[in-house]
Scaffold this motif. Structure first.
Motif, PDB file in Angstrom:
ATOM      1  N   ARG A   1      49.384  81.261  21.071  1.00 38.49           N
ATOM      2  CA  ARG A   1      49.089  80.973  19.814  1.00 38.49           C
ATOM      3  C   ARG A   1      49.760  81.333  18.740  1.00 38.49           C
ATOM      4  O   ARG A   1      49.994  81.060  17.743  1.00 38.49           O
ATOM      5  CB  ARG A   1      47.572  81.182  19.583  1.00 38.49           C
ATOM      6  CG  ARG A   1      46.564  80.391  20.479  1.00 38.49           C
ATOM      7  CD  ARG A   1      45.073  80.773  20.016  1.00 38.49           C
ATOM      8  NE  ARG A   1      44.049  79.728  20.745  1.00 38.49           N
ATOM      9  CZ  ARG A   1      43.265  79.959  21.984  1.00 38.49           C
ATOM     10  NH1 ARG A   1      43.603  81.441  22.530  1.00 38.49           N
ATOM     11  NH2 ARG A   1      42.680  79.098  22.462  1.00 38.49           N
TER      12      ARG A   1
ATOM     13  N   GLU B   1      45.618  73.470  22.444  1.00 41.08           N
ATOM     14  CA  GLU B   1      45.669  73.559  21.104  1.00 41.08           C
ATOM     15  C   GLU B   1      46.896  73.645  20.326  1.00 41.08           C
ATOM     16  O   GLU B   1      47.143  72.923  19.229  1.00 41.08           O
ATOM     17  CB  GLU B   1      45.127  74.983  20.991  1.00 41.08           C
ATOM     18  CG  GLU B   1      44.877  75.567  19.303  1.00 41.08           C
ATOM     19  CD  GLU B   1      44.015  76.773  19.403  1.00 41.08           C
ATOM     20  OE1 GLU B   1      44.473  77.651  18.437  1.00 41.08           O
ATOM     21  OE2 GLU B   1      42.875  77.071  20.151  1.00 41.08           O
ATOM     22  N   VAL B   2      47.700  74.552  20.831  1.00 43.64           N
ATOM     23  CA  VAL B   2      49.156  74.211  20.295  1.00 43.64           C
ATOM     24  C   VAL B   2      49.998  73.034  20.195  1.00 43.64           C
ATOM     25  O   VAL B   2      50.673  72.671  19.623  1.00 43.64           O
ATOM     26  CB  VAL B   2      50.182  75.447  20.823  1.00 43.64           C
ATOM     27  CG1 VAL B   2      49.365  76.845  20.429  1.00 43.64           C
ATOM     28  CG2 VAL B   2      50.500  75.185  22.211  1.00 43.64           C
TER      29      VAL B   2
ATOM     30  N   ALA C   1      48.857  70.506  17.675  1.00 44.91           N
ATOM     31  CA  ALA C   1      49.292  71.149  16.469  1.00 44.91           C
ATOM     32  C   ALA C   1      50.541  70.864  16.388  1.00 44.91           C
ATOM     33  O   ALA C   1      51.487  70.956  15.323  1.00 44.91           O
ATOM     34  CB  ALA C   1      49.209  72.533  16.185  1.00 44.91           C
TER      35      ALA C   1
ATOM     36  N   ARG D   1      53.344  71.461  18.824  1.00 43.52           N
ATOM     37  CA  ARG D   1      54.371  72.209  19.262  1.00 43.52           C
ATOM     38  C   ARG D   1      54.715  71.846  20.847  1.00 43.52           C
ATOM     39  O   ARG D   1      53.895  70.958  21.407  1.00 43.52           O
ATOM     40  CB  ARG D   1      53.800  73.759  19.560  1.00 43.52           C
ATOM     41  CG  ARG D   1      53.450  74.414  18.259  1.00 43.52           C
ATOM     42  CD  ARG D   1      54.792  74.383  17.377  1.00 43.52           C
ATOM     43  NE  ARG D   1      54.095  75.259  15.968  1.00 43.52           N
ATOM     44  CZ  ARG D   1      53.668  74.706  14.833  1.00 43.52           C
ATOM     45  NH1 ARG D   1      53.699  73.179  15.073  1.00 43.52           N
ATOM     46  NH2 ARG D   1      53.132  75.227  13.941  1.00 43.52           N
TER      47      ARG D   1
END
Length: 337
Positions: free
Chosen positions: A110, A135-136, A139, A141
């Motif tokens: 993160r 999660e990343v 986003a 990534r």
């Protein structure tokens, strides 16, 4: 730069980010700044064309700290590359984090997603890591697992060996090398939390069961890639199993196991197979303490990983897995250092 900012109707900070190829600027804004710079004579057409191409990615490698010589070697190569990259190459950083700590790895994923376009890491198979990865990735990534995989929809690719085939290869070698048809065989791993180690164990056990049913596996011990812990485990295995004929080190820090073999007077008598051609395993192959080392070229691993991130940045088609060639090193074919 003030003239470029005024012509392109952007801030000085935006001009600075575009000309230094930093992230965080929309593609159409980048093009407007570059066109203004060309129009004002700030840059040549060749420079305009170069900067108009997709920005090379920022890539972070996250590796477990500790005594594993192969991972230290890989990290040294990443950091050496980071010191020599040009403006047109991927910008690379490497960080070592607490080994076998899922929380530390998840936090690092993160944290470094703020700078990085792509994150490469040796995955721990744990809910905390899976959640951080998803999660990343959501986003924007790009995520590549190396050495040990974490097959998730969020990760883009895996770079490493086919670890079940690795385990079967180790079992095949150990079974063929053993002079005795029956006896005990031991496995030492870093941790089953690394899918790579669990898959190697699975392949090893399967091969022995199929081809060498009289070789009895006395269980997997987790040494956490620590030479002192591996030494204590190997000493205990030798003392408790008089019929021990082979040891397969699924992880790293083989020198700890070698120390136990030498002290107990069984070096060269017990078949010893491990991973990663490094300074310590080279010596162990040469003096006969180790019989074989299964290796993946760290330069090839690094090159393949960066090529994947570059392809992802350019929007090129990509395969989910990038297998690395498995090398089997014996004393007689050790490559020059």
């Amino acid at each position: 730069m003030t003239d470029i900012a005024e012509t392109a109707h952007v801030s000085l900070a935006t001009v600075d980010r575009v000309l230094n190829r930093r992230k965080g600027v929309k593609a159409r804004t980048v093009q407007r700044v570059l066109d203004a710079a060309l129009q004002l004579g700030y840059m040549s057409e060749a420079e305009h064309e170069r900067l108009s191409r997709p920005r090379p990615p920022n890539v972070v490698f996250l590796l477990p700290m500790g005594g594993n010589p192969y991972l230290r070697l890989f990290g040294e190569k990443v950091r050496a590359l980071a010191r020599t990259t040009s403006r047109d190459d991927a910008q690379v950083r490497c960080y070592f984090i607490e080994s076998f700590d899922a929380g530390a790895l998840a936090s690092a994923i993160r944290h470094h997603a703020g700078w990085a376009d792509g994150i490469a890491f040796m995955a721990i198979d744990h809910p905390l890591v899976r959640e951080a990865t998803q999660e990343v990735a959501a986003a924007g990534r790009r995520v590549v697992t190396i050495i040990s995989d974490l097959p998730l929809p969020g990760r883009d690719a895996f770079v490493g060996l086919d670890n079940q085939a690795v385990g079967r290869t180790a079992g095949y070698l150990l079974g063929r090398f053993c002079r005795a048809e029956a006896g005990s065989v031991a496995l030492v791993a870093g941790s089953r939390n690394y899918r790579a180690h669990a898959e190697r164990e699975m392949g090893f056990l399967g091969l022995l069961e199929e081809n060498h049913p009289r070789l009895k596996v006395v269980g997997m011990r987790e040494g956490h890639d620590d030479r002192d812990e591996n030494y204590r485990l190997a000493t205990s295995l030798i003392e408790q199993n008089e019929d021990l004929v082979g040891i397969y080190n699924v992880g790293g820090s083989s020198d700890g196991i070698a120390r136990a073999l030498r002290e107990k007077g069984v070096a060269g008598k017990i078949i010893f197979i491990g991973h990663g051609l490094t300074a310590d395993t080279r010596k162990l192959l040469i003096d006969g303490t180790m019989d074989a080392v299964i290796n993946s070229d760290p330069d090839a691993m690094l090159s393949s990983t960066l090529r994947i991130f570059d392809d992802l940045q350019r929007g090129a088609a990509l395969q989910a897995n990038a297998p690395v060639k498995m090398d089997i090193i014996f004393r007689e074919n050790i490559p020059l250092a």
